[in-house]
Motif scaffolding. Structure first.
Motif, PDB file in Angstrom:
ATOM      1  N   ASN A   1       7.412   0.787  -6.476  1.00 25.31           N
ATOM      2  CA  ASN A   1       6.104   1.376  -6.204  1.00 25.31           C
ATOM      3  C   ASN A   1       6.163   2.721  -5.493  1.00 25.31           C
ATOM      4  O   ASN A   1       5.157   3.425  -5.442  1.00 25.31           O
ATOM      5  N   TYR A   2       7.292   3.045  -4.900  1.00 26.67           N
ATOM      6  CA  TYR A   2       7.445   4.319  -4.187  1.00 26.67           C
ATOM      7  C   TYR A   2       8.583   5.105  -4.817  1.00 26.67           C
ATOM      8  O   TYR A   2       9.756   4.752  -4.653  1.00 26.67           O
ATOM      9  N   THR A   3       8.252   6.147  -5.574  1.00 28.84           N
ATOM     10  CA  THR A   3       9.288   7.059  -6.049  1.00 28.84           C
ATOM     11  C   THR A   3       9.120   8.364  -5.289  1.00 28.84           C
ATOM     12  O   THR A   3       8.011   8.895  -5.193  1.00 28.84           O
ATOM     13  N   ILE A   4      10.196   8.848  -4.714  1.00 26.82           N
ATOM     14  CA  ILE A   4      10.122  10.020  -3.841  1.00 26.82           C
ATOM     15  C   ILE A   4      11.134  11.049  -4.315  1.00 26.82           C
ATOM     16  O   ILE A   4      12.316  10.732  -4.473  1.00 26.82           O
TER      17      ILE A   4
ATOM     18  N   TYR B   1       7.911   7.742 -11.292  1.00 23.58           N
ATOM     19  CA  TYR B   1       6.628   7.236 -11.777  1.00 23.58           C
ATOM     20  C   TYR B   1       6.375   5.928 -11.042  1.00 23.58           C
ATOM     21  O   TYR B   1       6.955   4.890 -11.371  1.00 23.58           O
ATOM     22  N   ASN B   2       5.548   5.977  -9.992  1.00 21.80           N
ATOM     23  CA  ASN B   2       5.296   4.787  -9.190  1.00 21.80           C
ATOM     24  C   ASN B   2       4.838   3.628 -10.070  1.00 21.80           C
ATOM     25  O   ASN B   2       3.860   3.759 -10.819  1.00 21.80           O
ATOM     26  N   LYS B   3       5.544   2.504  -9.978  1.00 22.31           N
ATOM     27  CA  LYS B   3       5.235   1.389 -10.865  1.00 22.31           C
ATOM     28  C   LYS B   3       5.669   0.076 -10.226  1.00 22.31           C
ATOM     29  O   LYS B   3       6.759  -0.019  -9.668  1.00 22.31           O
ATOM     30  N   ALA B   4       4.820  -0.928 -10.338  1.00 18.51           N
ATOM     31  CA  ALA B   4       5.148  -2.246  -9.808  1.00 18.51           C
ATOM     32  C   ALA B   4       6.213  -2.919 -10.674  1.00 18.51           C
ATOM     33  O   ALA B   4       6.266  -2.724 -11.883  1.00 18.51           O
ATOM     34  N   HIS B   5       7.054  -3.710 -10.033  1.00 21.54           N
ATOM     35  CA  HIS B   5       8.049  -4.530 -10.730  1.00 21.54           C
ATOM     36  C   HIS B   5       7.869  -5.953 -10.236  1.00 21.54           C
ATOM     37  O   HIS B   5       8.401  -6.342  -9.205  1.00 21.54           O
TER      38      HIS B   5
ATOM     39  N   ARG C   1       0.721  -0.195  -1.123  1.00 20.59           N
ATOM     40  CA  ARG C   1       1.789  -0.569  -2.051  1.00 20.59           C
ATOM     41  C   ARG C   1       2.416   0.648  -2.736  1.00 20.59           C
ATOM     42  O   ARG C   1       3.421   0.510  -3.435  1.00 20.59           O
ATOM     43  N   ALA C   2       1.825   1.819  -2.594  1.00 16.01           N
ATOM     44  CA  ALA C   2       2.373   3.000  -3.260  1.00 16.01           C
ATOM     45  C   ALA C   2       2.111   4.239  -2.421  1.00 16.01           C
ATOM     46  O   ALA C   2       1.091   4.357  -1.748  1.00 16.01           O
TER      47      ALA C   2
ATOM     48  N   SER D   1     -10.509  -4.772  10.937  1.00 17.31           N
ATOM     49  CA  SER D   1      -9.623  -3.991  11.810  1.00 17.31           C
ATOM     50  C   SER D   1      -8.506  -3.273  11.074  1.00 17.31           C
ATOM     51  O   SER D   1      -7.859  -2.392  11.649  1.00 17.31           O
ATOM     52  N   GLY D   2      -8.239  -3.662   9.824  1.00 16.20           N
ATOM     53  CA  GLY D   2      -7.127  -3.048   9.115  1.00 16.20           C
ATOM     54  C   GLY D   2      -7.363  -3.071   7.623  1.00 16.20           C
ATOM     55  O   GLY D   2      -8.172  -3.857   7.103  1.00 16.20           O
ATOM     56  N   TRP D   3      -6.635  -2.199   6.922  1.00 16.63           N
ATOM     57  CA  TRP D   3      -6.878  -1.959   5.505  1.00 16.63           C
ATOM     58  C   TRP D   3      -5.612  -2.184   4.703  1.00 16.63           C
ATOM     59  O   TRP D   3      -4.555  -1.664   5.036  1.00 16.63           O
ATOM     60  N   TRP D   4      -5.783  -2.957   3.631  1.00 17.25           N
ATOM     61  CA  TRP D   4      -4.687  -3.237   2.720  1.00 17.25           C
ATOM     62  C   TRP D   4      -5.051  -2.629   1.372  1.00 17.25           C
ATOM     63  O   TRP D   4      -6.001  -3.054   0.728  1.00 17.25           O
ATOM     64  N   GLY D   5      -4.311  -1.598   0.972  1.00 14.68           N
ATOM     65  CA  GLY D   5      -4.538  -0.958  -0.316  1.00 14.68           C
ATOM     66  C   GLY D   5      -3.545  -1.461  -1.340  1.00 14.68           C
ATOM     67  O   GLY D   5      -2.345  -1.207  -1.235  1.00 14.68           O
ATOM     68  N   ASP D   6      -4.031  -2.181  -2.327  1.00 16.38           N
ATOM     69  CA  ASP D   6      -3.162  -2.782  -3.339  1.00 16.38           C
ATOM     70  C   ASP D   6      -3.363  -2.094  -4.683  1.00 16.38           C
ATOM     71  O   ASP D   6      -4.410  -1.488  -4.947  1.00 16.38           O
ATOM     72  N   LEU D   7      -2.354  -2.201  -5.540  1.00 14.98           N
ATOM     73  CA  LEU D   7      -2.394  -1.681  -6.915  1.00 14.98           C
ATOM     74  C   LEU D   7      -2.559  -0.161  -6.953  1.00 14.98           C
ATOM     75  O   LEU D   7      -3.059   0.398  -7.928  1.00 14.98           O
ATOM     76  N   GLY D   8      -2.141   0.516  -5.893  1.00 13.83           N
ATOM     77  CA  GLY D   8      -2.426   1.942  -5.752  1.00 13.83           C
ATOM     78  C   GLY D   8      -1.441   2.866  -6.424  1.00 13.83           C
ATOM     79  O   GLY D   8      -1.450   4.070  -6.143  1.00 13.83           O
ATOM     80  N   GLU D   9      -0.614   2.351  -7.337  1.00 12.85           N
ATOM     81  CA  GLU D   9       0.326   3.250  -8.037  1.00 12.85           C
ATOM     82  C   GLU D   9      -0.374   4.370  -8.823  1.00 12.85           C
ATOM     83  O   GLU D   9       0.194   5.471  -8.857  1.00 12.85           O
TER      84      GLU D   9
END
Length: 804
Positions: free
Chosen positions: A188-191, A173-177, A462-463, A406-414
């Motif tokens: 944030n990354y569960t695989i 369950y992707n989740k921030a700590h 981030r996820a 020029s670039g993309w930062w995707g945050d809070l994406g869990e």
């Protein structure tokens, strides 16, 4: 297609056959009823459903169980490899059946029923109880496998629990700590993948939330637990870790080569509050001669306050009045602009009504936008699973790109807060929670593929989930604390994620969370950052993360680290190319090369950077000693800074220096390096310092330099590249070094020269020739270094002979 059926044969005979290992632990209620081969797919009928077994290649086999009453779900979020036309054989051996490719053999024991896997005759793993349905509504469906004693396990995503993760039960369950230190069991990354020290991987092909149990009960069981969905897994095997990595990334996709500027230095913090401040920061880097390739804008670019503005996704013209001109000016200086975005649209944002009217948001059960409170305000969530949500977000990105982003930062994406009752177009939150960030990256990657097909996107996320690397996703390890514990966990996180396909996992250099001013910690983190995938200091603004704002001594040491990062560009870009072609990660655990599995490779504190560097970050304050294990008995390693020689297969104690962390280079390595530039825009690769680490123990070796324009998507596939291959041969005191160039069919070859630096030369050579002609050279007795200029030429092709 040929069709062969073996139904209910020799069941009586099976009873008198010897049971295979672990057979007593099988699901005794499952009975084999028949087997049908349909082309390359084996269908196994059982008393409670059917199995489908199909090979993707000789070393990848997929198994799916379809319980009675359910239908096959063929959709995979992860797998992109098409099943191959692999030669297979089906044999009835009485008590068991074998279904074999040239590599993997799948054995089906009749009674008790069991499926097991072997590779080239070596047992890998076997289903234990196999699939088991829920016994009650709140239960999980499970798939169990039997593990051998002493078998180490890796995988399950980004965690910090120790390299061998056996003995833990991991939530999927992707989740921030926020503010974690030396330990974190959920990030944030569960695989859903388990990798074994026996050189195989099992990928569970289901994105739903659940658990992955690495034998937490100490009963020799690997257990996958999930609420529902597909009962599909793939087994990947190999004779080496190289083959396992190639197999897994061939199955789930390989990371496209990022733009070259992604290997430079980033200016980033939470956050730059105005155009004036951002301009001043960029100019400070230039004034201080600290190379810079990108500036990253956190959420203040669309709002003055942290709370209440998320979802605006447009420039705040009060604070960034001339954003497009600012980005154009930065581009003239060789600096790209990266902006943050989040998947949340607050009810107080300027776009709330637009998002509601456009049917952009996920819904509640009554069909209205689902709203809820979280840290940033009252919000809705963009539904990426309906075209209205995808098109709305992509249209915003398209317009921002036209303005100069020029670039993309995707945050809070869990997503960071994802209520269970929220409904996406394709079902409940639990069905897509883990792949929300994955599909967000897909949106950007596919948008570029359609509208900007010649450009490589930069996608910082981030996820994500299994297979996210194929979208060019660059992951980071979340909101780590500014602490020594936070630094200590980073090697393990990056090494494990690289083994799981996401080779660009990196950290906020210096640490993110907490107002901690510790210059020693900061410098050591940046020195480690030179030898990890993305060099991006980032932190909360109370203590500046940019080297230009640190103390004079910290600034000097940080600048040296950044300079080394830029000098390493040719090597780093080459190992990134290799990752795009083979799946081998940039950071590699020692077990990838250690011949003796009993050696201490379980520790993550020392690792390989590409095939040639051994890196031992300093992760404790005031360290006066550092243990370093040099892998492979019989090999030789050289200190990168002093040239001192170390023997492989030995655990040594070395003394750290303030100016750098311990770094060593493999004997026989070719390491291309470059002169430092202020920005990668000024990098050409036309004059390379080629370091060769000679030792009499190395009779032959090879290496290479990969080069292209640094920005064209699919440059290699289009033939827009050049590869210079290096070879060495040493016999009887004669060292030969060869250069051979492969130029892509669509590449305009340019002159490329080399300053060859041969290390560990103890005496002045008797002669040095290039293509049979005497060549000028310089030998430095103190550093045992021989330097030879290889003149620039198109399609560099030269042979050097050095008589030692």
């Amino acid at each position: 297609m040929t069709k062969a059926t073996i139904g209910g044969l020799a069941l009586g005979l099976a009873l008198c056959m010897a049971a295979t290992p672990h057979a007593g632990a099988q699901n005794a209620d499952r009975k084999l009823q028949g087997v049908t081969q349909n082309g390359n797919t084996l269908e196994i009928a059982t008393s409670d459903g059917r199995y489908l077994v199909k090979p993707y290649s000789s070393n990848i086999v997929e198994t799916t169980f379809i319980p009675t009453g359910e239908r096959l779900d063929p959709a995979s979020h992860a797998v992109i490899l098409a099943p191959g036309q692999v030669p297979v054989t089906l044999k009835d051996e009485g008590a068991r059946l074998s279904f074999a490719t040239p590599g993997i053999t799948v054995t089906i024991d009749r009674q008790p029923f069991r499926i097991s896997y072997a590779y080239r005759g070596k047992p890998l793993v076997a289903e234990k109880r196999g699939y088991e349905a829920k016994k009650a509504a709140r239960d999980m469906e499970t798939i169990e496998f039997a593990l051998e004693d002493g078998e180490a396990l890796y995988g399950a995503g980004a965690r910090a629990v120790g390299m061998n993760r056996r003995g833990h039960r991991f939530e999927l369950y992707n989740k921030a700590h926020y503010g974690y230190g030396d330990r974190s069991e959920l990030l944030n990354y569960t695989i859903p993948v388990a990798l074994s020290s026996k050189k195989y991987a099992i990928h569970f092909d289901n994105p739903q939330t659940g658990w992955l149990d690495f034998d937490s009960r100490k009963d020799g069981t690997l257990r996958y637990e999930v609420g529902g969905g597909r009962k599909t897994y793939q087994v990947v095997a190999g004779d080496s870790w190289d083959e396992v990595m190639a197999g897994y990334t061939g199955l789930t996709g390989r990371q496209p080569l990022p733009p070259r500027w992604a290997f430079g230095n980033f200016a980033s913090r939470f956050g730059y509050r105005s155009e004036a401040e951002t301009r001043a920061v960029v100019d400070s880097f230039i004034a201080e001669k600290i190379p810079l390739d990108a500036v990253v804008l956190d959420l203040y670019w669309f709002g003055k306050e942290v709370k209440g503005t998320m979802g605006n996704l447009d420039w705040d013209r009060d604070t960034f009045p001339n954003a497009e001109k600012m980005m154009a000016d930065f581009k003239q200086k060789g600096v790209k602009t990266v902006v943050i975005s989040e998947p949340f649209v607050l009810t107080t944002s300027k776009r709330w009504q637009e998002a509601v009217d456009g049917k952009v948001l996920a819904l509640d059960t009554s069909g209205k936008p689902y709203t809820y409170d979280f840290y940033f305000g009252n919000t809705g969530l963009i539904d990426l699973y309906k075209p209205e949500g995808r098109n709305w977000l992509w249209d915003i990105y398209r317009k921002l790109k036209a303005g100069g982003v020029s670039g993309w930062w995707g945050d809070l994406g869990e997503p960071e807060v994802h209520p269970a009752a929220l409904q996406h177009a394709n079902g409940a939150a639990s069905k897509v929670h883990n792949i929300y960030g994955h599909d967000w990256a897909r949106l950007i990657a596919e948008g570029y593929g359609k509208e900007f097909p010649n450009e490589r996107p930069f996608i910082l996320m981030r996820a994500g989930y299994s297979g996210s690397q194929r979208f060019g996703m660059i992951p980071w390890s979340g909101d780590v604390s500014r602490s020594w514990g936070g630094l200590q966990s980073q090697m393990e996180i990056s090494l494990q994620m690289g083994m799981q396909g996401l080779a660009y996992m990196h950290s906020d250099l210096g640490g993110f969370a907490g107002a901690v001013l510790d210059d020693e910690l900061y410098v050591r983190w940046l020195q480690y950052g030179v030898f990890q995938p993305v060099f991006r200091p980032h932190a909360q603004e109370e203590v500046a993360p940019e080297p230009v704002f640190r103390s004079p001594r910290a600034k000097v040491l940080a600048r040296a680290a950044v300079w080394l990062r830029y000098a390493m560009l040719p090597y780093n870009y080459t190992i990134a190319f290799d990752n795009s072609q083979t799946g081998m990660p940039l950071m590699r655990p020692l077990m990838f090369v250690e011949a003796d599995p009993g050696k201490p490779f379980e520790r993550a504190g020392t690792y390989l950077w590409g095939p040639d560097f051994l890196v031992a970050p300093v992760v404790e304050p005031g360290a006066t000693r550092r243990e370093v294990y040099f892998p492979n008995s019989g090999s030789v390693w050289f200190d990168f800074y002093t040239g001192d020689k170390h023997r492989g297969g030995v655990l040594e104690v070395v003394k750290p220096e303030e100016a750098h962390i311990p770094v060593f280079v493999r004997a026989g390595a070719f390491v291309p390096m470059a002169k430092v530039v202020q920005t990668t825009r000024d990098y050409t690769g036309r004059q390379i310092d080629l370091n060769y680490y000679h030792d009499a123990s190395v009779a032959a070796s090879n290496g290479k330099l990969y080069d292209d324009d640094g920005e064209t998507a699919g440059a290699f596939e289009q033939g827009k590249y050049e590869i210079v291959r290096f070879t060495s041969r040493y016999v009887g005191g004669r060292l030969e070094i060869g250069f051979a160039t492969e130029t892509g069919k669509a590449y305009a070859a340019a002159e490329r020269g080399f300053s060859l630096k041969v290390h560990n030369v103890h005496a002045k050579p008797r002669s040095v020739t290039i293509d049979g002609r005497a060549a000028a050279s310089r030998w430095n007795a103190r550093h045992k270094l021989l330097e030879v200029t290889v003149p620039a030429r198109k399609g560099q092709d030269a042979q050097l002979a050095i008589m030692l």
